[in-house]
Design a protein around this motif. Sequence first.
Motif, PDB file in Angstrom:
ATOM      1  N   ALA A  77     -19.514   7.318 -15.975  1.00  0.00           N
ATOM      2  CA  ALA A  77     -19.736   6.504 -14.431  1.00  0.00           C
ATOM      3  C   ALA A  77     -18.431   5.340 -14.337  1.00  0.00           C
ATOM      4  CB  ALA A  77     -20.886   6.106 -14.543  1.00  0.00           C
ATOM      5  N   PHE A  78     -18.054   4.978 -15.384  1.00  0.00           N
ATOM      6  CA  PHE A  78     -17.137   3.628 -14.943  1.00  0.00           C
ATOM      7  C   PHE A  78     -15.593   4.198 -15.308  1.00  0.00           C
ATOM      8  CE2 PHE A  78     -20.259   0.496 -17.053  1.00  0.00           C
ATOM      9  CZ  PHE A  78     -21.044   0.554 -15.896  1.00  0.00           C
ATOM     10  N   ARG A  79     -15.558   5.454 -15.719  1.00  0.00           N
ATOM     11  CA  ARG A  79     -14.201   6.116 -16.124  1.00  0.00           C
ATOM     12  C   ARG A  79     -13.436   5.358 -17.098  1.00  0.00           C
ATOM     13  NH1 ARG A  79     -17.006   8.488 -12.734  1.00  0.00           N
ATOM     14  NH2 ARG A  79     -16.407   9.654 -10.836  1.00  0.00           N
ATOM     15  N   VAL A  80     -14.239   4.982 -17.810  1.00  0.00           N
ATOM     16  CA  VAL A  80     -13.725   4.174 -19.245  1.00  0.00           C
ATOM     17  C   VAL A  80     -13.771   4.717 -20.489  1.00  0.00           C
ATOM     18  CG1 VAL A  80     -14.472   2.299 -20.531  1.00  0.00           C
ATOM     19  CG2 VAL A  80     -13.702   1.776 -17.883  1.00  0.00           C
ATOM     20  N   LYS A  81     -12.626   5.018 -21.100  1.00  0.00           N
ATOM     21  CA  LYS A  81     -12.630   5.834 -22.324  1.00  0.00           C
ATOM     22  C   LYS A  81     -11.679   5.072 -23.387  1.00  0.00           C
ATOM     23  CE  LYS A  81     -11.971  10.203 -23.274  1.00  0.00           C
ATOM     24  NZ  LYS A  81     -12.155  11.830 -23.290  1.00  0.00           N
ATOM     25  N   ARG A  82     -11.996   4.638 -24.616  1.00  0.00           N
ATOM     26  CA  ARG A  82     -11.145   3.937 -25.367  1.00  0.00           C
ATOM     27  C   ARG A  82     -11.659   4.120 -26.781  1.00  0.00           C
ATOM     28  NH1 ARG A  82      -6.120   2.222 -25.368  1.00  0.00           N
ATOM     29  NH2 ARG A  82      -5.773   0.176 -26.272  1.00  0.00           N
ATOM     30  N   ASP A  83     -10.406   4.602 -27.749  1.00  0.00           N
ATOM     31  CA  ASP A  83     -11.050   4.745 -29.166  1.00  0.00           C
ATOM     32  C   ASP A  83     -11.329   3.500 -29.876  1.00  0.00           C
ATOM     33  OD1 ASP A  83     -10.619   7.293 -28.870  1.00  0.00           O
ATOM     34  OD2 ASP A  83      -8.734   7.577 -30.342  1.00  0.00           O
ATOM     35  N   VAL A  84     -12.004   3.449 -30.729  1.00  0.00           N
ATOM     36  CA  VAL A  84     -12.553   2.318 -31.374  1.00  0.00           C
ATOM     37  C   VAL A  84     -12.080   2.584 -32.922  1.00  0.00           C
ATOM     38  CG1 VAL A  84     -14.568   0.922 -32.245  1.00  0.00           C
ATOM     39  CG2 VAL A  84     -14.330   1.912 -29.836  1.00  0.00           C
ATOM     40  N   LEU A  85     -11.317   1.771 -33.578  1.00  0.00           N
ATOM     41  CA  LEU A  85     -10.531   2.004 -34.623  1.00  0.00           C
ATOM     42  C   LEU A  85     -11.031   1.093 -35.963  1.00  0.00           C
ATOM     43  CD1 LEU A  85      -6.891   2.351 -33.223  1.00  0.00           C
ATOM     44  CD2 LEU A  85      -8.526   4.198 -33.697  1.00  0.00           C
ATOM     45  N   PRO A  86     -10.781   1.797 -36.948  1.00  0.00           N
ATOM     46  CA  PRO A  86     -11.446   0.699 -38.204  1.00  0.00           C
ATOM     47  C   PRO A  86     -10.299  -0.309 -38.629  1.00  0.00           C
ATOM     48  CG  PRO A  86     -10.753   3.184 -38.878  1.00  0.00           C
ATOM     49  CD  PRO A  86     -10.674   3.170 -37.349  1.00  0.00           C
ATOM     50  N   SER A  87      -9.121   0.086 -38.160  1.00  0.00           N
ATOM     51  CA  SER A  87      -7.735  -0.775 -38.554  1.00  0.00           C
ATOM     52  C   SER A  87      -7.432  -1.866 -37.673  1.00  0.00           C
ATOM     53  CB  SER A  87      -6.644   0.085 -38.847  1.00  0.00           C
ATOM     54  OG  SER A  87      -6.502   0.795 -37.585  1.00  0.00           O
ATOM     55  N   ARG A  88      -8.214  -2.015 -36.369  1.00  0.00           N
ATOM     56  CA  ARG A  88      -7.673  -3.037 -35.464  1.00  0.00           C
ATOM     57  C   ARG A  88      -8.378  -3.142 -34.318  1.00  0.00           C
ATOM     58  NH1 ARG A  88      -3.040   0.964 -33.247  1.00  0.00           N
ATOM     59  NH2 ARG A  88      -2.873   1.482 -35.587  1.00  0.00           N
ATOM     60  N   PHE A  89      -8.343  -4.258 -33.592  1.00  0.00           N
ATOM     61  CA  PHE A  89      -9.149  -4.289 -32.333  1.00  0.00           C
ATOM     62  C   PHE A  89      -8.589  -3.364 -31.167  1.00  0.00           C
ATOM     63  CE2 PHE A  89     -10.451  -8.924 -33.407  1.00  0.00           C
ATOM     64  CZ  PHE A  89     -11.786  -8.473 -33.792  1.00  0.00           C
ATOM     65  N   THR A  90      -9.086  -2.653 -30.191  1.00  0.00           N
ATOM     66  CA  THR A  90      -8.844  -2.140 -29.137  1.00  0.00           C
ATOM     67  C   THR A  90      -9.530  -2.744 -28.070  1.00  0.00           C
ATOM     68  OG1 THR A  90     -10.420  -0.268 -29.555  1.00  0.00           O
ATOM     69  CG2 THR A  90      -8.258  -0.024 -29.912  1.00  0.00           C
ATOM     70  N   GLU A  91      -9.261  -2.824 -26.830  1.00  0.00           N
ATOM     71  CA  GLU A  91      -9.671  -3.469 -25.586  1.00  0.00           C
ATOM     72  C   GLU A  91      -9.858  -2.558 -24.783  1.00  0.00           C
ATOM     73  OE1 GLU A  91      -7.740  -7.847 -26.497  1.00  0.00           O
ATOM     74  OE2 GLU A  91      -7.282  -6.771 -24.434  1.00  0.00           O
ATOM     75  N   THR A  92     -11.135  -2.555 -23.792  1.00  0.00           N
ATOM     76  CA  THR A  92     -11.032  -1.844 -22.715  1.00  0.00           C
ATOM     77  C   THR A  92     -11.946  -2.742 -21.620  1.00  0.00           C
ATOM     78  OG1 THR A  92     -11.787   0.056 -21.504  1.00  0.00           O
ATOM     79  CG2 THR A  92     -13.342  -0.915 -23.014  1.00  0.00           C
ATOM     80  N   TRP A  93     -11.698  -2.491 -20.292  1.00  0.00           N
ATOM     81  CA  TRP A  93     -12.696  -3.540 -19.429  1.00  0.00           C
ATOM     82  C   TRP A  93     -13.094  -2.620 -18.340  1.00  0.00           C
ATOM     83  CZ3 TRP A  93     -11.828  -4.618 -14.336  1.00  0.00           C
ATOM     84  CH2 TRP A  93     -10.589  -4.142 -13.723  1.00  0.00           C
ATOM     85  N   PHE A  94     -14.172  -3.218 -17.731  1.00  0.00           N
ATOM     86  CA  PHE A  94     -14.718  -2.615 -16.431  1.00  0.00           C
ATOM     87  C   PHE A  94     -15.296  -3.648 -15.681  1.00  0.00           C
ATOM     88  CE2 PHE A  94     -18.086  -2.153 -19.784  1.00  0.00           C
ATOM     89  CZ  PHE A  94     -19.066  -2.671 -19.232  1.00  0.00           C
ATOM     90  N   GLU A  95     -15.500  -3.334 -14.271  1.00  0.00           N
ATOM     91  CA  GLU A  95     -16.268  -4.074 -13.580  1.00  0.00           C
ATOM     92  C   GLU A  95     -17.303  -2.916 -12.556  1.00  0.00           C
ATOM     93  OE1 GLU A  95     -14.159  -6.778 -10.998  1.00  0.00           O
ATOM     94  OE2 GLU A  95     -15.862  -6.749  -9.389  1.00  0.00           O
ATOM     95  N   ALA A  96     -18.403  -3.095 -13.081  1.00  0.00           N
ATOM     96  CA  ALA A  96     -19.446  -2.128 -12.321  1.00  0.00           C
ATOM     97  C   ALA A  96     -19.812  -2.409 -10.948  1.00  0.00           C
ATOM     98  CB  ALA A  96     -20.862  -2.472 -13.047  1.00  0.00           C
ATOM     99  N   THR A  97     -19.767  -1.696 -10.292  1.00  0.00           N
ATOM    100  CA  THR A  97     -20.138  -1.755  -8.671  1.00  0.00           C
ATOM    101  C   THR A  97     -21.445  -1.756  -7.984  1.00  0.00           C
ATOM    102  OG1 THR A  97     -19.357   0.375  -8.277  1.00  0.00           O
ATOM    103  CG2 THR A  97     -17.682  -1.595  -7.954  1.00  0.00           C
ATOM    104  N   LYS A  98     -22.072  -1.095  -8.981  1.00  0.00           N
ATOM    105  CA  LYS A  98     -23.723  -1.015  -8.624  1.00  0.00           C
ATOM    106  C   LYS A  98     -24.739  -1.105  -9.867  1.00  0.00           C
ATOM    107  CE  LYS A  98     -22.780   3.657  -7.263  1.00  0.00           C
ATOM    108  NZ  LYS A  98     -22.834   4.944  -6.859  1.00  0.00           N
ATOM    109  N   THR A  99     -25.949  -1.593  -9.453  1.00  0.00           N
ATOM    110  CA  THR A  99     -26.558  -1.632 -10.525  1.00  0.00           C
ATOM    111  C   THR A  99     -27.256  -0.166 -10.898  1.00  0.00           C
ATOM    112  OG1 THR A  99     -28.533  -1.940  -8.876  1.00  0.00           O
ATOM    113  CG2 THR A  99     -27.439  -3.793  -9.778  1.00  0.00           C
ATOM    114  N   GLY A 100     -27.910  -0.052 -12.178  1.00  0.00           N
ATOM    115  CA  GLY A 100     -28.401   1.076 -12.633  1.00  0.00           C
ATOM    116  C   GLY A 100     -28.211   1.329 -14.137  1.00  0.00           C
ATOM    117  N   THR A 101     -28.747   2.360 -14.678  1.00  0.00           N
ATOM    118  CA  THR A 101     -28.399   2.688 -16.275  1.00  0.00           C
ATOM    119  C   THR A 101     -27.424   3.758 -16.237  1.00  0.00           C
ATOM    120  OG1 THR A 101     -30.572   2.074 -16.475  1.00  0.00           O
ATOM    121  CG2 THR A 101     -29.521   3.353 -18.288  1.00  0.00           C
TER     122      THR A 101
END
Length: 344
Positions: free
Chosen positions: A150-174
Amino acid sequence: MFNNLPLHPEAASTVARDVDGVYFFLVLMSLVLTIIVGLCIFVFSIKYRRRPGNEIPVEYQPWDWLENAFSGAMLAIFILFFLAGAKLYFTVQRAPKDAMNIYATGRQWMWKFQHPTGQSEINQLHVPVGRPIKLTMASEDVIHSFYVPAFRVKRDVLPSRFTETWFEATKTGTFHLFCTEYCGTEHSGMIGSVVVMEPAAYQQWLTGGPEGGDPVKEGEKLFTKLACNTCHAAQENGRAPVLAAAAGKPRQLAGGQTVLGDDAYIRESILNPRAKLVAGYEPIMPSFQGQVSEEQVMQLITYIKSQAPTGATPAATGPAQPPTPAPANAQTSNSTGAANAPSR
Ligand code: CUA
């Protein structure tokens, strides 16, 4: 318009519309070109079919202008693809400066989130609506991937380093949270939800929510337990840089380059201290690889950043954190052995 199309998840973040725009633009162009090429094949295969009597075709010189126009149009379309994609890529890759930082850890098979105020939660992430959230992520074991459709956010989470991603939600909900990198037998069970709340409700949740250890306090305990403070004292002692002054600042390295003392740099310096040695110091720090979990690394980083003078890391701390005093024994323990390995 596309809300009833099951292929198209709900759009609930600031970048969702733009991501969809680029996606539909690509699909539309592919569709148009496929139809044009398909029609040409169909019409020409009838028009220029082999006739009875073994007719010899006349040699035909195509018009130059037609060829050039066709190549030019293709080039223009592909440049458009590139521009639209690149613009969006920069937006998606770079978190706004005022984003609230939440640490995320992936492990077989769960997600763990650590709020700046100390609350931690598993397979659920509570965030306020209308506020940019930056996730700093690492894995305890294998590669995972953080995905909120729903946020169009996808980012690998790696054992060897930090990765970052961000989002700003525009509506409440689950909203659904998935792991989208095959990570073992229970990969499909590595799911959760992001709960977007009104800011007031979020504040309420923070006070009544699950209490975790304060990462600053936990980090401080670790800092002392691992004997980091014997070298990284509150005052300059020639053995190791004063960390309070380092967090979030440019660091001059022994090789001459400068790096930013951000989360990724601090993490690397804990796990592989010799990789980017600060100018003017001996490579005496032992590696803590295998001795601290990703979660503990995050606690150490939170503690170190909490020591930085205010304003050094505006993006990193969320709601105000009480300043934590430097470890009491930071100045007195210098005589107990300088470059000792950690005492655990
Ligand atoms: Cu974690 Cu798949």
